[in-house]
Design a protein around this motif. Sequence first.
Motif, PDB file in Angstrom:
ATOM      1  N   LYS A 140       0.812  -1.227   0.000  1.00  0.00           N
ATOM      2  CA  LYS A 140       0.000   0.000   0.000  1.00  0.00           C
ATOM      3  C   LYS A 140       0.848   1.281   0.000  1.00  0.00           C
ATOM      4  O   LYS A 140       0.528   2.245  -0.725  1.00  0.00           O
ATOM      5  CB  LYS A 140      -0.950  -0.021   1.204  1.00  0.00           C
ATOM      6  N   PRO A 141       1.958   1.353   0.769  1.00  0.00           N
ATOM      7  CA  PRO A 141       2.788   2.569   0.684  1.00  0.00           C
ATOM      8  C   PRO A 141       3.331   2.834  -0.722  1.00  0.00           C
ATOM      9  O   PRO A 141       3.512   3.999  -1.109  1.00  0.00           O
ATOM     10  CB  PRO A 141       3.940   2.271   1.667  1.00  0.00           C
ATOM     11  N   LEU A 142       3.557   1.768  -1.504  1.00  0.00           N
ATOM     12  CA  LEU A 142       4.041   1.938  -2.875  1.00  0.00           C
ATOM     13  C   LEU A 142       2.934   2.418  -3.807  1.00  0.00           C
ATOM     14  O   LEU A 142       3.200   3.083  -4.815  1.00  0.00           O
ATOM     15  CB  LEU A 142       4.615   0.617  -3.399  1.00  0.00           C
ATOM     16  N   VAL A 143       1.693   2.092  -3.458  1.00  0.00           N
ATOM     17  CA  VAL A 143       0.547   2.633  -4.192  1.00  0.00           C
ATOM     18  C   VAL A 143       0.363   4.109  -3.804  1.00  0.00           C
ATOM     19  O   VAL A 143       0.154   4.978  -4.661  1.00  0.00           O
ATOM     20  CB  VAL A 143      -0.735   1.818  -3.891  1.00  0.00           C
ATOM     21  N   ASP A 144       0.494   4.383  -2.510  1.00  0.00           N
ATOM     22  CA  ASP A 144       0.328   5.762  -2.022  1.00  0.00           C
ATOM     23  C   ASP A 144       1.359   6.717  -2.615  1.00  0.00           C
ATOM     24  O   ASP A 144       1.045   7.872  -2.914  1.00  0.00           O
ATOM     25  CB  ASP A 144       0.433   5.799  -0.486  1.00  0.00           C
ATOM     26  N   ASN A 145       2.599   6.232  -2.784  1.00  0.00           N
ATOM     27  CA  ASN A 145       3.653   7.140  -3.271  1.00  0.00           C
ATOM     28  C   ASN A 145       3.781   7.146  -4.797  1.00  0.00           C
ATOM     29  O   ASN A 145       4.672   7.811  -5.353  1.00  0.00           O
ATOM     30  CB  ASN A 145       5.007   6.837  -2.613  1.00  0.00           C
ATOM     31  N   GLY A 146       2.899   6.394  -5.484  1.00  0.00           N
ATOM     32  CA  GLY A 146       2.871   6.457  -6.940  1.00  0.00           C
ATOM     33  C   GLY A 146       3.824   5.517  -7.653  1.00  0.00           C
ATOM     34  O   GLY A 146       3.974   5.595  -8.867  1.00  0.00           O
ATOM     35  N   THR A 147       4.461   4.602  -6.918  1.00  0.00           N
ATOM     36  CA  THR A 147       5.328   3.615  -7.571  1.00  0.00           C
ATOM     37  C   THR A 147       4.482   2.580  -8.312  1.00  0.00           C
ATOM     38  O   THR A 147       4.761   2.221  -9.454  1.00  0.00           O
ATOM     39  CB  THR A 147       6.217   2.896  -6.532  1.00  0.00           C
ATOM     40  N   PHE A 148       3.435   2.097  -7.635  1.00  0.00           N
ATOM     41  CA  PHE A 148       2.505   1.126  -8.206  1.00  0.00           C
ATOM     42  C   PHE A 148       1.117   1.748  -8.346  1.00  0.00           C
ATOM     43  O   PHE A 148       0.771   2.702  -7.642  1.00  0.00           O
ATOM     44  CB  PHE A 148       2.344  -0.095  -7.282  1.00  0.00           C
ATOM     45  N   ARG A 149       0.331   1.158  -9.226  1.00  0.00           N
ATOM     46  CA  ARG A 149      -1.111   1.414  -9.260  1.00  0.00           C
ATOM     47  C   ARG A 149      -1.785   0.056  -9.073  1.00  0.00           C
ATOM     48  O   ARG A 149      -1.439  -0.916  -9.763  1.00  0.00           O
ATOM     49  CB  ARG A 149      -1.484   2.038 -10.610  1.00  0.00           C
ATOM     50  N   ARG A 150      -2.712  -0.043  -8.131  1.00  0.00           N
ATOM     51  CA  ARG A 150      -3.368  -1.329  -7.868  1.00  0.00           C
ATOM     52  C   ARG A 150      -4.635  -1.423  -8.702  1.00  0.00           C
ATOM     53  O   ARG A 150      -5.509  -0.561  -8.621  1.00  0.00           O
ATOM     54  CB  ARG A 150      -3.684  -1.505  -6.386  1.00  0.00           C
ATOM     55  N   ILE A 151      -4.713  -2.496  -9.479  1.00  0.00           N
ATOM     56  CA  ILE A 151      -5.868  -2.692 -10.361  1.00  0.00           C
ATOM     57  C   ILE A 151      -6.987  -3.443  -9.646  1.00  0.00           C
ATOM     58  O   ILE A 151      -8.160  -3.168  -9.841  1.00  0.00           O
ATOM     59  CB  ILE A 151      -5.421  -3.442 -11.639  1.00  0.00           C
ATOM     60  N   ASP A 152      -6.621  -4.402  -8.794  1.00  0.00           N
ATOM     61  CA  ASP A 152      -7.633  -5.224  -8.129  1.00  0.00           C
ATOM     62  C   ASP A 152      -6.975  -5.982  -6.985  1.00  0.00           C
ATOM     63  O   ASP A 152      -5.757  -5.875  -6.768  1.00  0.00           O
ATOM     64  CB  ASP A 152      -8.249  -6.206  -9.118  1.00  0.00           C
ATOM     65  N   ASP A 153      -7.777  -6.752  -6.259  1.00  0.00           N
ATOM     66  CA  ASP A 153      -7.293  -7.633  -5.200  1.00  0.00           C
ATOM     67  C   ASP A 153      -7.711  -9.063  -5.500  1.00  0.00           C
ATOM     68  O   ASP A 153      -8.724  -9.300  -6.166  1.00  0.00           O
ATOM     69  CB  ASP A 153      -7.877  -7.241  -3.840  1.00  0.00           C
ATOM     70  N   CYS A 154      -6.943 -10.018  -4.968  1.00  0.00           N
ATOM     71  CA  CYS A 154      -7.267 -11.441  -5.114  1.00  0.00           C
ATOM     72  C   CYS A 154      -6.979 -12.134  -3.784  1.00  0.00           C
ATOM     73  O   CYS A 154      -5.816 -12.348  -3.436  1.00  0.00           O
ATOM     74  CB  CYS A 154      -6.430 -12.050  -6.236  1.00  0.00           C
TER      75      CYS A 154
END
Length: 286
Positions: free
Chosen positions: A166-180
């Motif tokens: 989640k911190p990598l999504v928050d800082n813009g490194t990743f974008r999360r498309i979905d969960d499994c």
Amino acid sequence: MTDLKVGGVPEHFNYPWYLTLKNKEYTKQNINLRWKDYHGGTGQMCKALRSGEVDIAIVLTEGIIKDIAAGNPSKIVQTFVKSPLIWGIHVGATSSFKKIEDLEHATIAISRFGSGSHLMAIVNAHNNGWDLDKLKFKVIGNLQGGIDALTNGEADYFMWEHFTTKPLVDNGTFRRIDDCPTPWPCFVVAVRNEVLENNFTEVKKVLDIINHQTEDFKDIKNIDSILAERYSQQLEDIQKWLKITEWNEGKPITKNLVTRIQNKMISFNVIEEKKNSGEFIKNMYI
């Protein structure tokens, strides 16, 4: 003093181990327990169990079942976390992929073959009706390898635990498309057969200590703030994680559960044949 080595991922799930070690609870039982972080996850720990680098490992259920089926001389002694693991499906921040359907023919970053990131990519593909024989993988070693591969275009998406990333999504490194989510309890405790034969009593003491710690873990004062600071998480994310996470508190894993997981893994083409589920388990509470 009995020497035992335990390994796990350096994530919030394993903070109870840190507390018991910090409080020298194993030393009081004449056990010299040493913790080792495995940033490469379950595949790396399966290898460490095989080589004797660790005696006890906190591993993903699907990974250790696959590896014991393939000859790892270890047994599952109990479930550690009985709730599912939520795997985030991530792409790079600038990726053109927007939705889960876009990923059908994309290259998947995995830490190693047989790891959770590999097996759950297969589960996700199966859930979406994709051809499992056409999946393309890029081995990247660990979370940092996943960051690098998605940033430089060597791979298109990467599955890792939702809250850890989640911190990598928050800082813009990743974008999360979905969960499994995993279709089974996520973490188990596995022990090398040789250690179970020679140090059964000491292993049981270790389990008693950690199970006592997880029983009241959520009641520790300010545990949400402590975890948020230690693992660089937003407080609200840790609070959500605590709400959905359940530890096992010492109940043995059942043959029925191992059979159900094997059946699913056969349907995912992850293992070729079902084995006697009793071969995967050592009951510590007979």
